[in-house]
Design a protein around this motif. Structure first.
Motif, PDB file in Angstrom:
ATOM      1  N   TYR A 138       0.696  -1.183  -0.073  1.00 54.73           N
ATOM      2  CA  TYR A 138      -0.121   0.100   0.004  1.00 54.73           C
ATOM      3  C   TYR A 138       0.935   1.355   0.029  1.00 54.73           C
ATOM      4  N   TYR A 170      -0.983  -5.464  -6.101  1.00 52.22           N
ATOM      5  CA  TYR A 170      -1.347  -6.871  -5.772  1.00 52.22           C
ATOM      6  C   TYR A 170      -0.128  -7.995  -5.499  1.00 52.22           C
ATOM      7  N   TYR A 292      -6.223  -4.101   8.250  1.00 45.39           N
ATOM      8  CA  TYR A 292      -6.045  -2.938   7.295  1.00 45.39           C
ATOM      9  C   TYR A 292      -5.265  -1.880   7.545  1.00 45.39           C
ATOM     10  N   ILE A 299      -8.600  -8.698   9.170  1.00 51.10           N
ATOM     11  CA  ILE A 299      -9.152  -8.770   7.681  1.00 51.10           C
ATOM     12  C   ILE A 299     -10.140  -9.924   7.715  1.00 51.10           C
ATOM     13  N   ARG A 300     -11.324  -9.487   7.346  1.00 51.70           N
ATOM     14  CA  ARG A 300     -12.438 -10.574   7.176  1.00 51.70           C
ATOM     15  C   ARG A 300     -13.484 -10.366   5.976  1.00 51.70           C
ATOM     16  N   LEU A 301     -13.494 -11.099   5.201  1.00 46.73           N
ATOM     17  CA  LEU A 301     -14.212 -11.060   4.070  1.00 46.73           C
ATOM     18  C   LEU A 301     -15.095 -12.256   3.794  1.00 46.73           C
ATOM     19  N   ARG A 312     -11.491  -7.464  -4.350  1.00 44.56           N
ATOM     20  CA  ARG A 312     -11.338  -7.017  -3.032  1.00 44.56           C
ATOM     21  C   ARG A 312     -10.420  -8.023  -2.277  1.00 44.56           C
ATOM     22  N   LEU A 313     -10.671  -9.227  -2.626  1.00 44.73           N
ATOM     23  CA  LEU A 313      -9.709 -10.184  -1.882  1.00 44.73           C
ATOM     24  C   LEU A 313      -8.271 -10.018  -2.170  1.00 44.73           C
ATOM     25  N   GLU A 315      -7.074  -7.143  -3.016  1.00 42.16           N
ATOM     26  CA  GLU A 315      -6.694  -5.759  -2.277  1.00 42.16           C
ATOM     27  C   GLU A 315      -6.278  -5.978  -0.863  1.00 42.16           C
ATOM     28  N   ALA A 316      -7.257  -6.700  -0.169  1.00 44.98           N
ATOM     29  CA  ALA A 316      -7.131  -7.076   1.082  1.00 44.98           C
ATOM     30  C   ALA A 316      -5.504  -7.776   1.473  1.00 44.98           C
ATOM     31  N   ILE A 320      -1.847  -6.218   3.607  1.00 45.94           N
ATOM     32  CA  ILE A 320      -1.394  -7.048   4.929  1.00 45.94           C
ATOM     33  C   ILE A 320      -0.193  -6.345   5.424  1.00 45.94           C
TER      34      ILE A 320
END
Length: 403
Positions: A138, A170, A292, A299-301, A312-313, A315-316, A320
């Motif tokens: 990030y 990514y 995050y 982190i929970r999706l 989204r996954l 990106e999460a 990390i």
């Protein structure tokens, strides 16, 4: 008082002395000095009026080494020019700019993209740069600052733009054979064909409450009418669920720090499994004991087949950090009541403490298909009843060593 602030006073004094002594040349010089001093000060106070420094990233989410265009615009919308300027744009230390030598920064983790020049009245200057980054993460783009001064350089001025964009890079994604896993059915066959799950969006009816039913299954309106607990019955669904559990810890104790290469290996394995599962039309989710950026939540999706779930996954996983939010076993305990019965669980870990082993064994006993992908030999040695373990290897390890 700085010497530059004394210009109008010195000019005024020369003018008075020259006028009083009958020396017109001295009076004229004094008048000129006073005019230059006052004019330059007025100019300096209005240097950045109606001056805008804008930047725009063509993409904010990219893969490693993927080029992304950065456009920078400097617009001066007034009659007063900028005799000279220097703008600086802060970039994350791992962000590179093609063909540019970036300036060092006193702020850890940053370096600067710098441009110098002059801007006339009602002018617009544009620059285009190509950014790239080899490191998942990030990465900040900003803040920015700009310096300039009046025509004689007596009153330099500076303005700050505190806005910070971010370039999300990514993680590296591998094909499953590169991880040493079979390309077809890497997590085993499903007896009797495709597993049948319940679709919580399609209610078939009601039944009496049974011990073990999760609270979200209870129909509270029907319970209030009948005076007894009633649980919803859902229609069957052929949607397959795969939940990736990622243990971010690489060492037993947080105070020991972390192993950077192992963390990147963990994230890449999780990203590779998620990408395969999304392509195989699984409802995919992610649970990790990482956090995050600038947040204090793990982190929970939950598993989903939404169109943007894969992005989204990834990106999460990209954001990390080594800092963990407690242990993964605790996160699993909190999540276990939400899991659909018969889900496929894939735990990715470089370290398997006893608490995590117990949590995975409990999920296996509850009827879930639980797999452990170990990225280290120490994790591969974990013997957990009901859990199928595999050591990640193949070309993946060679690629990580070369990287």
């Amino acid at each position: 008082m700085p010497f530059r602030d004394a210009w109008p006073f010195i000019g005024g004094l020369l003018f008075i002395v020259g006028f009083g002594a009958g020396l017109p040349l001295v009076a004229l010089v004094g008048l000129g000095v006073m005019a230059i001093g006052l004019g330059s000060r007025w100019w300096a106070n209005r240097l950045f009026d109606r001056v805008t420094l804008r930047r725009r990233l063509a993409e904010r989410r990219v893969f490693r080494s993927e080029p992304v265009t950065l456009e920078v615009e400097l617009e001066n919308r007034k009659l007063l020019p900028l005799p000279w300027f220097e703008w600086r744009l802060a970039l994350g230390e791992h962000v590179l700019v093609t063909g540019e030598q970036l300036a060092a920064s006193a702020v850890p983790g940053l370096h600067y993209l710098v441009r110098r020049g002059a801007a006339g009245w009602y002018s617009l200057e544009r620059w285009q740069f190509t950014l790239s980054c080899e490191r998942r993460g990030y990465h900040p783009v900003g803040p920015a600052s700009m310096r300039s001064s009046d025509l004689i350089g007596a009153w330099p001025s500076r303005t700050e733009d505190g806005e910070v964009d971010h370039l999300i890079v990514y993680p590296r994604v591998y094909r499953l054979p590169e991880l040493g896993l079979p390309a077809e059915r890497p997590f085993g066959d499903v007896r009797g064909g495709e597993r049948i799950f319940e679709d919580p969006l399609r209610i078939a009816g009601l039944r009496e409450y049974r011990p073990g039913d999760p609270l979200r299954r209870i129909d509270w309106k029907a319970t209030a009418r009948s005076g007894e607990l009633r649980s919803r019955v859902y229609e069957p669904s052929a949607t397959r669920q795969l939940y990736v559990f990622l243990n971010v810890d690489t060492l037993e104790h947080a105070w020991e720090g972390y192993i950077s290469d192992e963390l990147e290996r963990l994230v890449s394995v999780a990203a590779s499994v998620i990408t395969w599962a999304a392509g195989a039309r699984y409802a995919v989710g992610l649970l990790a004991n990482g956090a995050y950026p600038d947040a204090d939540r793990p982190i929970r999706l939950p598993p989903s087949r939404a169109r943007d779930q894969h992005a989204r996954l990834l990106e999460a996983l990209a954001v990390i950090q080594p800092l963990t939010m407690g242990d993964l076993a605790g996160a699993i305990r909190r999540e276990s009541g939400r899991l659909e019965r018969g889900s496929t669980i894939v735990a990715v870990a470089a370290l398997v403490p006893q608490a995590l082993a117990d949590a995975l064994e409990r999920l296996a006993n509850e009827g879930h298909r639980v797999h452990l992908l170990a990225t280290t030999d120490r994790a591969a040695r974990a013997d957990i009843p009901g859990v199928q373990a595999a050591r990640v290897g193949g070309a993946f390890q060679a690629a990580e060593v070369l990287a």
